[in-house]
Structure formats: structure tokens, C-alpha cells
Design an enzyme around this catalytic site. Sequence first.
Site, PDB file in Angstrom:
ATOM      1  CG  HIS A 122      -6.712   0.123   1.526  1.00 41.44           C
ATOM      2  ND1 HIS A 122      -5.851   0.961   0.060  1.00 41.44           N
ATOM      3  CD2 HIS A 122      -6.261  -0.485   2.218  1.00 41.44           C
ATOM      4  CE1 HIS A 122      -4.342   0.415   0.883  1.00 41.44           C
ATOM      5  NE2 HIS A 122      -5.035  -0.189   2.369  1.00 41.44           N
ATOM      6  CG  HIS A 151      -2.357   3.863   5.092  1.00 41.91           C
ATOM      7  ND1 HIS A 151      -2.441   4.216   3.573  1.00 41.91           N
ATOM      8  CD2 HIS A 151      -2.039   2.817   5.230  1.00 41.91           C
ATOM      9  CE1 HIS A 151      -2.819   2.878   3.204  1.00 41.91           C
ATOM     10  NE2 HIS A 151      -2.961   2.188   4.630  1.00 41.91           N
ATOM     11  CB  CYS A 184      -1.021  -0.148   1.590  1.00 45.34           C
ATOM     12  SG  CYS A 184      -1.767  -1.475   1.396  1.00 45.34           S
TER      13      CYS A 184
END
Lengths: 266, 397
Positions: B326, B292, B162
Site C-alpha cells: 500500500h 483499493h 490514500c
Amino acid sequence: MTTVYLNGVGIAAPGLCGWDEAREVLRGSTPYNSKNIPEIKSDAIPPRERRRASGTANLAVHVAEQAVQKANVNPADLVTVFASFLGDLQIADRLCTSLTQPGRPVSPFQFHNSVHNAPAAYWSIATKSKKSSTSIACASKTFHAALLDSVSFISVEAQDVLLAVYDIATPDTLANHHTTSKSFGAALVIQQKKTASSLASLNIKYKYQNCEESNGIENSLKALIKANSSAQSLILLSAIAKEKQETIFLNYLPGSSLEIEVNPCL
Amino acid sequence: MEPLILTSLTLTNALGLGIEATWRSLESRKSGLTPCDFEYAEIETYIGRVKCIEESPVVDNLIEFDCRNNRLVQLSLEQDNFIASIEAAKSRYGSNRIGLFLGTSTSGILETELAYINRDPETGSLPANYRYMHTHDNFATTDFTRRYLGLEGPALTISTACSSSAKVFANAYRFIQSGFCDAAVVGGVDSLCLTTLYGFSSMELVSTQPCRPADKDRDGISIGEAGGFVLLEKQQSTTKDHITTFMGYGESCDAYHMGTPHPEGLGMAQAISSALHSAKLEAKDISYVNLHGTATQTNDKAEDFAVSSVLGKNIPASSTKGWTGHTLGSSGITEAIISSICLSKNFIPGSLNTQNPDNSLFCPPVLDNQNQEVNYVISNSFGFGGNNCSLIFGKAS
């Protein structure tokens, strides 16, 4: 252009089990024996994790450990550039097989081991290294990209670097669609300063044209390079092993190349 | 670092094609998450799906690269006049002086998943038309982009889960400063696939509801797909108007665990501190943190420790994953571009889907959209295996 120092090498491939053995083969002092398969010992990974860690993670950690020992450095002081063409296709094979079964039973271990940066993560956890870590890929030019990346960390951030390049043999199901038929892993500790462990200094230039590639490698090793593109690192390591001043040329992406001036530290 | 400027940007995600679609959705607080209808995925969850990928094969001359991920590359590149900007940049610099650094976590693995599902039942062979190198391979996304844009400078794929398409900014900076190229295209693309849907499910990290960052009852992520690209140049190289300044970056590792972050966010805090140091800024200079904020219990808590310890408890912060989901390997670039929107519009998005804010967090999230001066934004991207990257962006000066 920055001068950098190659201060430690780890290597694991058929017939190249550690730098001491590989150096003699690359010099032509010892004949190459491809049947001598290295035992991969990734001691830095705790035994319980080692069983669960992937083939690429164990290989990467094994060669990284060797390089760090040879360089006599604290691994936590090194930025890590881990590089693999394929990542772990054995895990991808098992994961994709799981996806064909009822309920698609992917396991958590399969999944978190499948990420391209899993080997680097295992290394950072094992060595408590909190410095920047990257995991890259550039198909058959992965080693070349890793060298450029490493040099850029040194010249721009004044960091010492652990470079590891590794690929394992493609599993059968995928072998018709891509072939890497032998495993190969190498790790290089590249630092800003000369130390008692220094093998050579390197000046690496990026050139905006293709070149005639260096071809000074032992013939018996050319098959290994064909079998695993990470083994192109042997072209550089061969120059290091011979302990002579030499400039080597490696083609990178079409229209570009690396020119590497090697000066042995004797 | 010496600042670099973003002179062209493009973003495509569940909110729509092009940056304007993302901006309108942020402003109107309209989520792009929908119930999972992805073929072969029988999982109760919400996803951030890009429409019209199915109807948009890649161009004929690159047809061997055709797969969901490369289709998303192409769709993304075709928005926001990005191609025209690249053509102009090629005239200015030369196509071999522009680098390309892309992040992806799963590339075209969907093609391999489908090939396995369609194996010959007797021999186990994969279909003859399966093309590993042009689809699944880690470099396929970057290779396709390079050919599509006609770039000939240094290129590589970063695949650190990520944090991938945040780290590309740092890569571009190092390569430009090293003289390997004079400008760079950075970005990332990740698309829906069974590996991530079933993989994150197996770790019980996927919510059955649209994800709720910073919510007391948050219970996991909503997986999304996105493609984003930015052209980075040196300030002195162009008289073009630029949109946003790339001021600083910080990268670190947790050195803790494969699947969970350090509980006190020590590695995350290191990345944020390093970014401030790199940008020569202090905590008080930061207007907003785009978290995040994945909406797992562990990430949001760890990130809160990190953000509050470095930036204080009053820093405006929120996650935008309630809008986009996400987007994994493309979350870095998605949120970098959202940060740019915030700077351009003097806008702070309030955390979407946060119904009952977790009041054990030191740093309460911004809940409603705010219109106020935004001068510097931090964007956090924290990947599996504890791979952390924080970026700092500033207004066009």
C-alpha cells in the site's frame, strides 16, 4: 472567466474574532487589538471528539461553521477546499517525540489526526457532507492555490464551495526551522449565485506574470500577515470589508499572479 | 468530462525502476514485498521498499531538498524517458502553461523523525542541518519536482491520505478546463517512514505477512513506497501517440468515521457512480476494477459492497497491493499507471497472495492473470477520513 459570489466569511485570529468584528477592523473603523484572542468553539464536533481533535481541526471547523452560518447555507451542499501551509505541526511534534521513546508509542489518535485532511474529515463527519473534499498545501501561497481550486470547482463542476485556510503557531522545537508565530483561520463560502447574504462578486483571473501586490491593508495587520501566511487572505477580505469596487493583485508562484475584481453587493 | 490523454508515464516502486519492471512483475506474479528492514523500525511486517534510494542523493543544485522522499521523486522522474517528454511539452506549451499536481501523505517527515531522534540531549534542539521547508513540508515534494522539471505553471500538493494521487487527475482536469494551464503533470510520491509504520501498527492495521487482499484471513496492510508521474494533455492539442485516455472521475466523502470506512461502502459507491456518470459509461462497459484492496477486513468488505452494488457481482476485480504494498499517498498514481498497463496489454492481474478467497464477498476477485480485451478500467483510491476517489481510464482511441 466565471463570476462567483462570496456569501459568507468566518475568521479567527488575534483581534479578528468573527467577521462582524474583523470587518470593522479591516475598514479602519475599530482599532486592531492583537491581544483579543478568539475562543475557538468547534461546536459541530461532538464534545468527546473535540477534546481529541487537533488544534488545526478545531480552528478549521470553527471558522467553517461561522462562514456557513453567515451564508445561511446547508453545509452538506458545499464541496470543501481545506488548505493549510503546515498542517498540524503540534501533532507532528508530539508524534515525533513518541517515536523517540522506547517502543515508539504512537497513539492511534495521534496518527489519524496527523493526516493533512483530518480537519476536513472532522468537518464532513460533523456536517454529514458527502460532497467532494480536498485538502491542499502550497507553502506560503496556500490561500492563493485554494482560491484557484475553489473557482475551478465552480466553473467546471457547477459546485458551491466552502474554502477554509488555517495555520496554527509552530511548536517550540520546530520554531527555529520554520516560524508561524500566530494562529490564523478564515473560511469563505463561495457560490455560483448571488443571495441575500452576498458580500461581493469576484472575478478571479490567473495571470502569467508577477504583479505589484495590493497594499491597501491596515498597517497594524501587516505584522499578522508576516506571522502567518494564511493571513494573506486579509488582503482580499480587506477589499470586501471596504464595500468599494476594487481590483486586487496577489502574487502566486514566481511568474504568476491572481487578479481579483471585487464588486460589492450592497 | 472531456477526456484527457496520458502521453507519458513513469512508475518506480518495490517492483523496480520504470514501468517495464512493474509490468514484468505483474506478468510473472512476483511480489515486491520483503520483510521489514527499515532502519529504526522494529516491526514484524512486510514492506514494499524501493532499492537504491540510499545511493541516490538529489542533484547538487537542489541539494537542500535531499531526503528520502525527494530522492524517490528524482529516481522516478529519471525513468521511461519522462524528462524528455516534459522537455518536448515545454516547447509545445511553454513551461508556464503546464500545471503540476502531486499527492503525498507524509512528504519528507522522515527527516523530522530522524532530527528528533538526534536531538541535543540537553537542550532538545534539532540538528542544525535539519531543513523543514525543503523536506517535511507538504509542498516540498511538489516544489522539488517543479524545479527539477523546470515547470512554471500553477502547482499544489494534495494531501488526502490514500486518495491523494488519484485526486490529482481531477485537479488537473479542473485547472485545464478553467484555463489556468493547458497541460499538466500529475502524480505522487510517498516513501517509508516511522510515522506510517508505527501509526498503522498502533491501529492494528499492519499484517505480519505479505498482505492478502480479499483473503478470508486477511489481517492488514503491507506499507510500500512509490513514485509515479503522468503527463496529461487535451486530445486536440497534440498529434503525439497517446497511451491511455482519462475518461472520468468521481469524488466523495463517507462522512462516517476518521479511521474506518462506512461499512456498506456508501461513499465509495458514490465515487464509482459519479465516475461512470462523468465518463458517460455504464457498468457493463467496464472491463476491470483495480480495487483499493488494502487487505484490511474493513476496507475490502466495504469496497466489495460498493463495487458489487454499482457494477454487479460479475465484474472482474482485483487488488494489486500484493505486488507493490500500500503506497499510501502514491497508491492512486501507482494504480492509475497499472490500469494503463492493463489497457495497453489487454491484461487483468489476478489478486496476488489471495490464498483462501473470502467467499462472503459478493464480488469474487480474479485470482489468476487473464489475457483478454480490456477497454475501460476503474481504479479506486479510498483514504483515511472517508475521502474517496474513483478514476476511469480507457484505451488510446
